[in-house]
Write a protein that holds these residues in place. Structure first.
Motif, short mmCIF file in Angstrom:
data_model
loop_
_atom_site.label_atom_id
_atom_site.label_comp_id
_atom_site.label_asym_id
_atom_site.label_seq_id
_atom_site.Cartn_x
_atom_site.Cartn_y
_atom_site.Cartn_z
N LEU A 159 -9.92 2.47 -0.33
CA LEU A 159 -9.13 1.71 -1.30
C LEU A 159 -10.03 0.78 -2.12
CD1 LEU A 159 -6.30 1.12 -2.33
CD2 LEU A 159 -5.99 -0.48 -0.40
N THR A 204 0.85 -1.19 0.00
CA THR A 204 0.00 0.00 0.00
C THR A 204 0.89 1.24 0.00
OG1 THR A 204 -1.60 -1.23 1.34
CG2 THR A 204 -1.90 1.16 1.20
N CYS A 234 -4.50 -4.99 0.15
CA CYS A 234 -4.89 -4.86 1.56
C CYS A 234 -4.75 -6.19 2.30
CB CYS A 234 -6.33 -4.36 1.66
SG CYS A 234 -6.83 -3.82 3.30
N THR A 237 -4.02 6.39 -2.35
CA THR A 237 -4.75 5.45 -3.20
C THR A 237 -4.26 5.50 -4.64
OG1 THR A 237 -6.71 5.65 -1.81
CG2 THR A 237 -7.04 4.81 -4.03
N THR A 266 -1.05 3.61 -5.19
CA THR A 266 -1.31 2.17 -5.04
C THR A 266 -1.88 1.60 -6.32
OG1 THR A 266 -1.74 2.48 -2.66
CG2 THR A 266 -2.49 0.42 -3.66
#
Length: 275
Positions: free
Chosen positions: A60, A12, A43, A22, A25
């Protein structure tokens, strides 16, 4: 059912103030997709699951769902675990509304639930997620070791399709012997002792090193599964990648090496990365 035998457990991204990033990622997941990877674990694994708040996990999840190409052309597995069962249940309900392909069901650290308590926890999340489920047993991280008996009990559910076992790999033969009538996949958690795990019956890989060398690790794993003779040059190259990642804290090393390749996922949330 998940078709891909190999997925990459992605880190992450965090900003300098340790808030969730986000965008970066998802940028990393897109780069893996463009290199030919068709399944990722988000995650989960890589030690960051429990540093994320429920709000961050939902953020996310929502961002992933908006990436139509990724959710339509990749098997995206989402990690579900929490110190509080109620939070894991909320996340499972949110996942049930999405195109996420499956969940990785982990167990809370430190609490040390009994086997019966873990079964109640597991069955609740499984019923709420309404997705294929990979159980995740990692006693070195959580202090809790899901027993063979509990695994077999949970595997009675049609939703439970496999186990990511980061504990004792010798469990595999006992599990597979008792589940011979149905498909149940054993995922190796990372690349350490991979050839030995395959001998025990592991047939899928949840890869950390695949973030750095996605196709190279995938090809090596497929060769090991097939029993192919692997050239020494290729073995040396794989060894170099694994040495970089596993000599110390894997997630810290991984983020550092990715940054050298222009993939900036930020630093880890402290205390990881303290020096």
């Amino acid at each position: 059912m998940l078709k891909e035998i190999y997925h990459v457990a992605v880190p992450t991204a965090f900003q300098n103030d340790e808030t969730l990033d986000t965008k970066r990622t998802l940028d990393h997941i897109r780069k893996l997709y463009n290199k030919g990877i068709r399944s990722v674990l988000v995650c989960g694994s890589t030690g960051e699951q429990h540093s994320l708040s429920l709000k961050e996990k939902v953020e996310l999840l929502t961002a992933l769902e908006e990436e139509e190409l990724l959710v339509s052309d990749m098997e995206i597995i989402f990690g579900v675990s929490a110190i509080r069962q109620s939070e894991a249940e909320v996340l499972a309900k949110e996942i049930s509304k999405t195109s996420i392909a499956a969940i990785l069901l982990g167990y809370p650290p430190y609490l040390l639930p009994t086997q019966s308590e873990a079964l109640v926890y597991s069955k609740s999340i499984i019923s709420l997620a309404k997705k294929p489920v990979i159980l995740y047993n990692n006693p070195a991280r959580t202090g809790f070791d899901l027993s063979v008996e509990s695994i077999l009990e949970l595997a009675k559910s049609d939703s439970v399709i496999g186990l990511k076992e980061a504990g004792n790999p010798s469990k595999a033969s006992n599990i597979l012997r008792n589940l011979s009538d149905g498909a149940f996949y054993l995922y190796a958690g990372g690349e350490r002792d991979l050839s030995q795990k395959i001998q025990y019956g592991f047939s899928r890989l949840s890869s950390i090193a695949g973030n750095l060398a996605p196709i190279k690790i995938k090809s090596w794993f497929e060769d090991l599964l097939s029993g192919n003779i692997i050239e020494q040059e290729k073995l040396d190259s794989i060894h170099d990648v694994l040495e970089i990642i596993y000599n110390g804290s894997p997630i810290v090393n991984l983020k550092r090496e990715l940054s050298h390749e222009g993939v900036d996922l930020g630093k880890c949330r402290r205390p990881l990365g303290n020096s």
